[in-house]
Design a protein around this motif. Structure first.
Motif, PDB file in Angstrom:
ATOM      1  N   ALA A 128       0.832  -1.206   0.000  1.00 61.41           N
ATOM      2  CA  ALA A 128       0.000   0.000   0.000  1.00 61.41           C
ATOM      3  C   ALA A 128       0.869   1.260   0.000  1.00 61.41           C
ATOM      4  N   LEU A 129       1.942   1.259   0.808  1.00 62.25           N
ATOM      5  CA  LEU A 129       2.801   2.445   0.866  1.00 62.25           C
ATOM      6  C   LEU A 129       3.540   2.673  -0.447  1.00 62.25           C
ATOM      7  N   ARG A 130       3.882   1.587  -1.143  1.00 65.23           N
ATOM      8  CA  ARG A 130       4.528   1.755  -2.448  1.00 65.23           C
ATOM      9  C   ARG A 130       3.579   2.413  -3.443  1.00 65.23           C
ATOM     10  N   GLN A 131       2.292   2.181  -3.253  1.00 64.18           N
ATOM     11  CA  GLN A 131       1.314   2.844  -4.110  1.00 64.18           C
ATOM     12  C   GLN A 131       1.095   4.295  -3.669  1.00 64.18           C
ATOM     13  N   LEU A 132       1.147   4.522  -2.365  1.00 62.64           N
ATOM     14  CA  LEU A 132       0.978   5.882  -1.850  1.00 62.64           C
ATOM     15  C   LEU A 132       2.194   6.766  -2.123  1.00 62.64           C
ATOM     16  N   ARG A 133       3.381   6.158  -2.169  1.00 66.00           N
ATOM     17  CA  ARG A 133       4.628   6.918  -2.361  1.00 66.00           C
ATOM     18  C   ARG A 133       5.397   6.354  -3.564  1.00 66.00           C
ATOM     19  N   PRO A 134       4.848   6.460  -4.779  1.00 67.31           N
ATOM     20  CA  PRO A 134       5.514   5.864  -5.957  1.00 67.31           C
ATOM     21  C   PRO A 134       6.885   6.467  -6.234  1.00 67.31           C
ATOM     22  N   GLU A 135       7.112   7.701  -5.766  1.00 67.81           N
ATOM     23  CA  GLU A 135       8.411   8.332  -6.006  1.00 67.81           C
ATOM     24  C   GLU A 135       9.504   7.767  -5.098  1.00 67.81           C
ATOM     25  N   ALA A 136       9.117   7.113  -4.009  1.00 67.35           N
ATOM     26  CA  ALA A 136      10.098   6.502  -3.090  1.00 67.35           C
ATOM     27  C   ALA A 136      10.364   5.085  -3.569  1.00 67.35           C
ATOM     28  N   ARG A 137      11.396   4.913  -4.362  1.00 61.83           N
ATOM     29  CA  ARG A 137      11.606   3.661  -5.091  1.00 61.83           C
ATOM     30  C   ARG A 137      12.228   2.559  -4.232  1.00 61.83           C
ATOM     31  N   ASP A 138      12.708   2.911  -3.040  1.00 63.11           N
ATOM     32  CA  ASP A 138      13.412   1.921  -2.217  1.00 63.11           C
ATOM     33  C   ASP A 138      12.680   1.609  -0.918  1.00 63.11           C
ATOM     34  N   LEU A 139      11.365   1.758  -0.886  1.00 64.75           N
ATOM     35  CA  LEU A 139      10.609   1.482   0.341  1.00 64.75           C
ATOM     36  C   LEU A 139      10.775   0.028   0.769  1.00 64.75           C
ATOM     37  N   GLU A 140      11.189  -0.179   2.010  1.00 65.75           N
ATOM     38  CA  GLU A 140      11.339  -1.537   2.558  1.00 65.75           C
ATOM     39  C   GLU A 140      10.962  -1.530   4.034  1.00 65.75           C
ATOM     40  N   LEU A 141      10.372  -2.628   4.500  1.00 68.08           N
ATOM     41  CA  LEU A 141      10.080  -2.796   5.919  1.00 68.08           C
ATOM     42  C   LEU A 141      11.387  -2.879   6.698  1.00 68.08           C
ATOM     43  N   VAL A 142      11.475  -2.142   7.794  1.00 68.25           N
ATOM     44  CA  VAL A 142      12.657  -2.225   8.664  1.00 68.25           C
ATOM     45  C   VAL A 142      12.522  -3.427   9.596  1.00 68.25           C
ATOM     46  N   HIS A 143      11.305  -3.698  10.045  1.00 70.65           N
ATOM     47  CA  HIS A 143      11.018  -4.808  10.945  1.00 70.65           C
ATOM     48  C   HIS A 143       9.569  -5.200  10.710  1.00 70.65           C
ATOM     49  N   ARG A 144       9.050  -6.137  11.485  1.00 64.62           N
ATOM     50  CA  ARG A 144       7.684  -6.611  11.272  1.00 64.62           C
ATOM     51  C   ARG A 144       6.870  -6.562  12.554  1.00 64.62           C
ATOM     52  N   LEU A 145       5.575  -6.512  12.367  1.00 57.55           N
ATOM     53  CA  LEU A 145       4.622  -6.723  13.452  1.00 57.55           C
ATOM     54  C   LEU A 145       3.661  -7.808  12.989  1.00 57.55           C
ATOM     55  N   ASP A 146       3.226  -8.652  13.915  1.00 55.73           N
ATOM     56  CA  ASP A 146       2.212  -9.649  13.563  1.00 55.73           C
ATOM     57  C   ASP A 146       0.983  -8.941  13.016  1.00 55.73           C
ATOM     58  N   ARG A 147       0.246  -9.626  12.176  1.00 55.32           N
ATOM     59  CA  ARG A 147      -0.935  -9.034  11.549  1.00 55.32           C
ATOM     60  C   ARG A 147      -1.916  -8.459  12.585  1.00 55.32           C
TER      61      ARG A 147
END
Length: 317
Positions: A128-147
């Motif tokens: 979803a964030l990659r769609q919200l921020r298409p100009e940020a080409r390197d978006l990656e999760l730093v860590h995770r949370l359970d669903r």
């Protein structure tokens, strides 16, 4: 600046900049070739169609600054035409961003939303964030949370920030604290739970984590915040190690499982909390302190949702 390919693109020559240095070639291609299935990426790597500095490489090859990557012509979806996500989800996530700068986004993830697609889910927070921020080409999760866990979630916008935060997470540079509503009266004297954890996969394919002497060392610090008689306790949990399901398994191990935990909880306790309107897992990442690359510290807190707040209000009556 490296451009992503478009449909029917020809051969591309991509020069690796400092931000992508140290990244595996397979992960680099998965990020750059939006819409390309993993099977396609590994096939073109295996067949030698992807070249680095004119030579064949393996999927685990780590890129270096200045490398020249040759990508063969591929038939992909247009970069500007991602699989559309529900507008309601996009608006909901945009509304819960609590911090954003040129290299980092932190949001207060709602319970029930996965951090990434997979396991039957087509999308999660990162998609979803990659769609919200298409100009940020390197978006990656730093860590995770359970669903089903809510709270502060970090997403790096730059490879340099991702590397910096991973380094901090490996040490003791990041301070993450959670709120948990647990069953029974948690003893004030119990300040920590130290119990090694082992992942197991059941026949159904479901992953469970258990306390096991053969497992990995795990330590969680606890502090009592509020009591609801002998029925329930609101505690703060600070995981010193970062094992899967650590807080959920540690609380159950000492006889105080978390409300609403379908995997490790107590059914009777969960049913009573649900009767008060608490239809969720009562685990929330509420506090975060991280060191910044340029010095100083970013400190954030995130409130619980209305359902959580109302359930505790009814508990205290």
């Amino acid at each position: 600046m490296i451009n992503s390919p478009h449909a029917n693109s020809g051969v591309q020559l991509l020069e690796i900049g400092p931000d992508a240095a140290g990244q595996r070639i397979d992960n680099f291609l998965r990020t750059r070739l939006k819409g390309a299935p993993k099977t396609l990426i590994y096939r073109i790597l295996r067949k030698g169609e992807v070249r680095v500095n004119k030579g064949r490489i393996k999927p685990e090859y780590k890129l270096q600054a200045g490398d020249l990557v040759r990508v063969p012509p591929l038939r992909l979806a247009e970069r500007d035409e991602p699989v559309p996500l529900a507008q309601g989800l996009l608006e909901r996530l945009e509304a819960v961003i609590v911090h954003e700068d040129k290299s980092l986004i932190v949001l207060n993830k709602p319970a029930g939303i996965a951090v990434h697609g997979g396991s039957g889910l087509s999308h999660g927070v990162i998609e979803a964030l990659r769609q919200l921020r298409p100009e940020a080409r390197d978006l990656e999760l730093v860590h995770r949370l359970d669903r089903d866990t809510s709270g502060l979630l970090m997403i790096a916008k730059k490879r340099s920030m991702l590397r910096h935060l991973h380094e901090a997470l490996r040490g003791d540079g990041v301070d993450k604290r959670y709120l948990a509503l647990v069953c029974g009266a948690w003893p004030s004297a119990r300040k920590q739970v130290s119990a090694p954890l082992q992942k197991n996969t059941l026949r159904s394919g479901e992953r469970m984590v258990e306390v096991d002497e053969e497992g990995r060392e795990a330590l969680t610090l606890f502090r009592v915040l509020r009591r609801f008689g002998d029925f329930a306790t609101l505690v703060e949990a600070k995981p010193v190690t970062g094992r899967t399901h650590q807080i959920r398994v540690h609380t159950r191990h000492v006889g105080h499982p978390i409300a609403g935990d379908a995997k490790y909880g107590d059914e009777t306790f969960t049913r009573e909390i649900r009767a008060l309107g608490g239809k969720r897992l009562f685990l929330h990442a509420y506090s975060l302190a991280v060191p910044l690359p340029e010095g100083g510290e970013l400190r954030l807190e995130a409130p619980v949702d209305e359902m959580w707040a109302q359930a505790l209000e009814r508990l205290s009556v």
